[in-house]
Design a protein around this motif. Sequence first.
Motif, PDB file in Angstrom:
ATOM      1  N   LEU A  17      38.781  12.640  43.816  1.00 42.39           N
ATOM      2  CA  LEU A  17      38.931  13.995  43.320  1.00 42.39           C
ATOM      3  C   LEU A  17      40.011  14.063  42.259  1.00 42.39           C
ATOM      4  N   SER A  18      41.132  13.405  42.498  1.00 39.98           N
ATOM      5  CA  SER A  18      42.237  13.418  41.541  1.00 39.98           C
ATOM      6  C   SER A  18      41.825  12.780  40.224  1.00 39.98           C
ATOM      7  N   ALA A  19      41.108  11.668  40.308  1.00 42.48           N
ATOM      8  CA  ALA A  19      40.707  10.958  39.092  1.00 42.48           C
ATOM      9  C   ALA A  19      39.704  11.757  38.281  1.00 42.48           C
ATOM     10  N   CYS A  20      38.754  12.383  38.959  1.00 50.20           N
ATOM     11  CA  CYS A  20      37.682  13.050  38.246  1.00 50.20           C
ATOM     12  C   CYS A  20      38.098  14.391  37.659  1.00 50.20           C
ATOM     13  N   THR A  21      39.154  15.026  38.227  1.00 53.24           N
ATOM     14  CA  THR A  21      39.538  16.325  37.735  1.00 53.24           C
ATOM     15  C   THR A  21      40.630  16.249  36.680  1.00 53.24           C
ATOM     16  N   SER A  22      41.034  15.055  36.279  1.00 54.88           N
ATOM     17  CA  SER A  22      42.051  14.921  35.246  1.00 54.88           C
ATOM     18  C   SER A  22      41.535  15.500  33.940  1.00 54.88           C
ATOM     19  N   LYS A  23      42.337  16.353  33.312  1.00 50.99           N
ATOM     20  CA  LYS A  23      41.935  17.017  32.076  1.00 50.99           C
ATOM     21  C   LYS A  23      42.575  16.384  30.850  1.00 50.99           C
ATOM     22  N   LYS A  24      43.360  15.342  31.047  1.00 50.19           N
ATOM     23  CA  LYS A  24      44.085  14.728  29.941  1.00 50.19           C
ATOM     24  C   LYS A  24      43.483  13.368  29.617  1.00 50.19           C
ATOM     25  N   VAL A  25      43.392  13.047  28.349  1.00 52.14           N
ATOM     26  CA  VAL A  25      42.892  11.739  27.927  1.00 52.14           C
ATOM     27  C   VAL A  25      43.949  10.693  28.228  1.00 52.14           C
ATOM     28  N   SER A  26      43.576   9.657  28.944  1.00 49.82           N
ATOM     29  CA  SER A  26      44.520   8.602  29.297  1.00 49.82           C
ATOM     30  C   SER A  26      44.665   7.629  28.131  1.00 49.82           C
ATOM     31  N   PRO A  27      45.823   6.955  28.035  1.00 44.52           N
ATOM     32  CA  PRO A  27      46.047   6.027  26.910  1.00 44.52           C
ATOM     33  C   PRO A  27      44.970   4.957  26.767  1.00 44.52           C
ATOM     34  N   ASP A  28      44.387   4.515  27.884  1.00 44.02           N
ATOM     35  CA  ASP A  28      43.366   3.473  27.765  1.00 44.02           C
ATOM     36  C   ASP A  28      42.057   3.998  27.170  1.00 44.02           C
ATOM     37  N   ALA A  29      41.978   5.320  26.977  1.00 43.49           N
ATOM     38  CA  ALA A  29      40.781   5.913  26.373  1.00 43.49           C
ATOM     39  C   ALA A  29      41.007   6.301  24.916  1.00 43.49           C
ATOM     40  N   TYR A  30      42.203   6.017  24.367  1.00 42.40           N
ATOM     41  CA  TYR A  30      42.436   6.297  22.964  1.00 42.40           C
ATOM     42  C   TYR A  30      41.487   5.448  22.108  1.00 42.40           C
ATOM     43  N   SER A  31      40.957   6.035  21.048  1.00 39.33           N
ATOM     44  CA  SER A  31      39.927   5.354  20.266  1.00 39.33           C
ATOM     45  C   SER A  31      40.481   4.483  19.150  1.00 39.33           C
ATOM     46  N   GLY A  32      41.710   4.770  18.698  1.00 40.94           N
ATOM     47  CA  GLY A  32      42.242   4.090  17.527  1.00 40.94           C
ATOM     48  C   GLY A  32      42.075   4.909  16.258  1.00 40.94           C
ATOM     49  N   PHE A  33      41.525   6.108  16.363  1.00 43.16           N
ATOM     50  CA  PHE A  33      41.318   6.969  15.200  1.00 43.16           C
ATOM     51  C   PHE A  33      42.646   7.445  14.620  1.00 43.16           C
ATOM     52  N   LEU A  34      43.616   7.734  15.500  1.00 37.96           N
ATOM     53  CA  LEU A  34      44.932   8.172  15.047  1.00 37.96           C
ATOM     54  C   LEU A  34      45.784   6.964  14.673  1.00 37.96           C
ATOM     55  N   HIS A  35      46.758   7.195  13.815  1.00 42.38           N
ATOM     56  CA  HIS A  35      47.631   6.106  13.381  1.00 42.38           C
ATOM     57  C   HIS A  35      48.740   5.811  14.394  1.00 42.38           C
ATOM     58  N   ASP A  36      49.233   6.849  15.080  1.00 39.75           N
ATOM     59  CA  ASP A  36      50.374   6.660  15.975  1.00 39.75           C
ATOM     60  C   ASP A  36      50.241   7.575  17.190  1.00 39.75           C
ATOM     61  N   TYR A  37      49.885   6.987  18.322  1.00 36.71           N
ATOM     62  CA  TYR A  37      49.721   7.764  19.552  1.00 36.71           C
ATOM     63  C   TYR A  37      51.048   7.980  20.275  1.00 36.71           C
ATOM     64  N   SER A  38      52.073   7.238  19.891  1.00 38.44           N
ATOM     65  CA  SER A  38      53.351   7.327  20.589  1.00 38.44           C
ATOM     66  C   SER A  38      54.031   8.674  20.380  1.00 38.44           C
ATOM     67  N   LEU A  39      53.633   9.412  19.367  1.00 44.60           N
ATOM     68  CA  LEU A  39      54.238  10.709  19.086  1.00 44.60           C
ATOM     69  C   LEU A  39      53.673  11.824  19.953  1.00 44.60           C
ATOM     70  N   LEU A  40      52.533  11.591  20.581  1.00 46.24           N
ATOM     71  CA  LEU A  40      51.859  12.644  21.334  1.00 46.24           C
ATOM     72  C   LEU A  40      52.626  13.019  22.595  1.00 46.24           C
ATOM     73  N   THR A  41      52.679  14.315  22.866  1.00 46.35           N
ATOM     74  CA  THR A  41      53.235  14.817  24.122  1.00 46.35           C
ATOM     75  C   THR A  41      52.283  15.854  24.698  1.00 46.35           C
ATOM     76  N   GLU A  42      52.414  16.114  25.976  1.00 47.31           N
ATOM     77  CA  GLU A  42      51.492  17.015  26.657  1.00 47.31           C
ATOM     78  C   GLU A  42      51.870  18.471  26.411  1.00 47.31           C
ATOM     79  N   HIS A  43      50.858  19.277  26.081  1.00 43.87           N
ATOM     80  CA  HIS A  43      51.050  20.710  25.871  1.00 43.87           C
ATOM     81  C   HIS A  43      49.855  21.470  26.443  1.00 43.87           C
ATOM     82  N   GLN A  44      50.003  22.781  26.488  1.00 38.61           N
ATOM     83  CA  GLN A  44      48.887  23.641  26.868  1.00 38.61           C
ATOM     84  C   GLN A  44      48.334  24.321  25.635  1.00 38.61           C
TER      85      GLN A  44
END
Length: 222
Positions: A17-44
Amino acid sequence: MRKRFSLPLLAAATLVLSACTSKKVSPDAYSGFLHDYSLLTEHQSPSGQTVLSWVTPALKPERYTQVYIEPSQFYPNPLPTERIPQTTLSDTTWYYDAALKHELGKVMKVVTTPGPNTLIVRPAITRVAASTQSLRYYEWLPITLVAAGVSTATGIRDQDSEIATEVVFLDGGTGVVVAEVVRKGTGLTLENDKQVITTADVKGVLDGWASDLRNSYVAMRK
């Protein structure tokens, strides 16, 4: 004996249940489209959804009087399948573009070429998929957990249609990246693991993303 049998099942159900209801993209699912993912932070988002985003502190939203929306793309480029045919892929990018133009056009002039005082929106769809729905609370009992497992194994359990996006925002005059966002959403319920996913299944998600983007822009200008 019954208790020893039920506790592991309940623990497994909670984890699923916890895994399936996650609403945030996990780092292992990043596509490489962005240049720098390290700058991202969680927001609403304005609609209350969880997003990962970054905005340069130097951003001055009021300087942008118009917006240029690049044609959205799939990244990485997918191969059509029986469940996600080429018509779905083509229609989804077309609809995403239309939703962005419709919403942003309410607050900015949409132009066909970038230039000074122009915000460039570069959108990508990084995932379209289906996942087996998480266990409902009434399925946590041992006997119904067994039934749920059988449903999953035979492919008759309901599935969620899923879609994810990564978007880059650039200054039209300098080409400098001024913001980035990564998010995902859940569309309509699919009846089983054979049902073809169509653009109609994720239209609501695409509309919500475009609306959130407009509202975010308006909020930043205040």
